[in-house]
Design an enzyme around this catalytic site. Structure first.
Site, PDB file in Angstrom:
ATOM      1  N   TYR A  10      -2.499  -8.498  12.358  1.00  0.00           N
ATOM      2  CA  TYR A  10      -1.108  -8.078  12.502  1.00  0.00           C
ATOM      3  C   TYR A  10      -0.906  -7.480  13.905  1.00  0.00           C
ATOM      4  CZ  TYR A  10      -0.926  -9.256   7.597  1.00  0.00           C
ATOM      5  OH  TYR A  10      -1.004  -9.955   6.411  1.00  0.00           O
ATOM      6  N   GLY A  54     -10.608  -3.526  -3.340  1.00  0.00           N
ATOM      7  CA  GLY A  54      -9.377  -4.299  -3.389  1.00  0.00           C
ATOM      8  C   GLY A  54      -9.262  -5.069  -4.686  1.00  0.00           C
ATOM      9  N   ARG A  55      -9.933  -6.232  -4.727  1.00  0.00           N
ATOM     10  CA  ARG A  55      -9.737  -7.135  -5.866  1.00  0.00           C
ATOM     11  C   ARG A  55     -10.144  -6.509  -7.193  1.00  0.00           C
ATOM     12  NH1 ARG A  55     -12.523 -11.753  -2.302  1.00  0.00           N
ATOM     13  NH2 ARG A  55     -13.574  -9.845  -1.650  1.00  0.00           N
ATOM     14  N   GLN A  99       0.595   2.659   4.042  1.00  0.00           N
ATOM     15  CA  GLN A  99       0.099   1.823   5.140  1.00  0.00           C
ATOM     16  C   GLN A  99       1.267   1.297   5.988  1.00  0.00           C
ATOM     17  OE1 GLN A  99      -1.829  -2.134   4.699  1.00  0.00           O
ATOM     18  NE2 GLN A  99      -3.587  -1.244   5.774  1.00  0.00           N
ATOM     19  N   ARG A 128      -6.780   1.732  10.085  1.00  0.00           N
ATOM     20  CA  ARG A 128      -7.608   0.659   9.525  1.00  0.00           C
ATOM     21  C   ARG A 128      -7.860  -0.416  10.581  1.00  0.00           C
ATOM     22  NH1 ARG A 128      -7.476  -3.559   4.362  1.00  0.00           N
ATOM     23  NH2 ARG A 128      -9.377  -2.639   3.566  1.00  0.00           N
TER      24      ARG A 128
END
Ligand SMILES: Cc1cc2nc3c(=O)[nH]c(=O)nc-3n(C[C@H](O)[C@H](O)[C@H](O)COP(=O)(O)O)c2cc1C
Length: 363
Positions: free
Chosen positions: A181, A320-321, A100, A228
């Site tokens: 970002y 993810g988690r 990424q 993404r």
């Protein structure tokens, strides 16, 4: 059998199942130098499964792109060599791994910037954003608006990092356009108030992303590049006045590249916190506009993943988690085995604890 465990292709990458490791910043790079080491190789190796896809944590593409002191980069020879070992560990288990590409823009701090300069952003608008310093999370510094003449150099940073990712042996790259970002700061209009060709209309706000895609696909070929986006994202102080217009436009604009995939963070989740009060710009809306494979992420369990694949709103699901806490997540989902709980206190920084020490179900 669940569609999660049927084969799929994302561009040039063939996979035997659809359980993807979501990009997860963990701040475990070796310092000084922000170099990935043995601990990170162990962590990624544990999460590699035959025919599975891993997306790395966000990796800074240049010194100005860094937003956390323990984040790894893909700039120096040492960083490339460190990533090479991780790629090899993942490939040895039959999995694929994409890197990424990350520039944080205003989500940085003068202490993380070369010579203590202000972070760069589309506009000089400070937000309640989080930069991660040794002392803990702090509010990001006031950014300076990047000059028009500097933009080709910024795009060039993505190109050079993409070249470094090739040298490290990755299977492809994912351009981080989400979570407030740099690219997202250009896309959404509360952080982009430029009056030149990169601000104002949606066509102009998408221009920076498209130039980055051009640069990165010139290195990798389109079929090894994903993007993404987080259309409903508020993380990093983001807000767009019309996400239901901006993001369908983004999906359509990306469709002409024939990319490997579009990765969409679903409306329920902002950054790493669940959030129910979001406009519904979801994978299902964007998939027909993009016209290629879509990875959906955000709050999925086995049932939710099955449902979105069955409905045809996404082709793969990133976790993810749950993947962070379950190194063998694909197997656990396939066999309906119970999941380890994740420990939020060890998400960022530290060593092995809460990182590479989560047990697999079968030792
Ligand atoms: C600890 C942590 C770190 C994250 N780091 C990143 C990151 O580096 N890049 C990114 O695009 N998203 C990042 N995210 C967002 C996740 O990729 C994902 O979208 C989010 O966790 C929702 O998915 P989940 O409900 O399966 O956890 C992070 C989330 C968490 C919990």
């Amino acid at each position: 059998m669940s569609k999660l465990f049927s084969p799929v292709r994302v561009g040039a990458i063939g996979l035997s199942h659809r359980v993807v490791l979501a990009p997860l910043t963990r701040m475990r790079a070796n310092l000084p130098g922000n170099v990935p080491g043995e601990l990170m190789a162990a962590y990624y190796g544990q999460r590699a499964s035959d025919g599975g896809l891993l997306i790395t944590e966000a990796i800074f593409i240049s010194a100005t792109g860094n937003g956390g002191y323990g984040s790894p980069g893909i700039v120096t020879d040492a960083q490339v060599a460190g990533w090479r070992k991780i790629v090899d560990a993942v490939h040895a288990k039959g999995a694929r791994i994409v890197l990424q590409l990350w520039h944080v823009g205003r989500q940085s701090h003068v202490e993380l910037q070369p010579d203590g300069r202000a972070p760069v952003a589309p506009s000089a608008i400070q937000a309640e954003v989080r930069a991660l310093l040794p002392s803990g999370p702090v509010t990001g510094s006031m950014p300076r608006a990047i000059e028009l003449w500097e933009i080709p150099g910024l795009v060039g940073e993505y190109r050079s990092a993409a070249e470094c990712a090739r040298k490290a042996g990755f299977d492809g790259v994912e351009i981080h356009g989400a979570n407030g970002y740099l690219i997202d700061q250009f896309l959404q209009d509360n952080s982009n108030q430029r009056t030149d060709a990169y601000g104002g209309s949606v066509e102009n706000r998408v221009r920076f992303l498209l130039e980055v895609v051009e640069a990165v696909t010139s290195v990798w070929g389109s079929d090894r590049v994903g993007v993404r986006i987080g259309p409903s994202n508020r993380f990093g102080g983001m807000a767009d006045s019309a996400p239901e217009v901006t993001f369908p436009y983004v999906a359509q604009a990306l469709s002409r590249f024939g990319l490997a995939y579009l990765h969409v963070i679903e409306p329920r989740v902002t950054g790493n916190v669940s959030d129910d009060d979001q406009p519904p710009v979801a994978a299902g809306l964007l998939r027909p506009l993009f016209g290629g494979p879509v990875i959906a992420a955000g709050g999925f369990d086995a049932t939710g993943a099955d449902a979105i694949l069955e409905k045809g709103d996404a082709d793969l699901v990133a976790f993810g988690r749950h993947f962070l806490a379950n190194p063998d997540l694909p197997e656990r989902l396939r066999l309906s085995l119970p999941l380890n709980a994740y420990d939020r206190t060890t998400f960022y920084y530290g060593g092995d604890k809460g990182y590479a020490d989560y047990p697999a179900y079968r030792a």
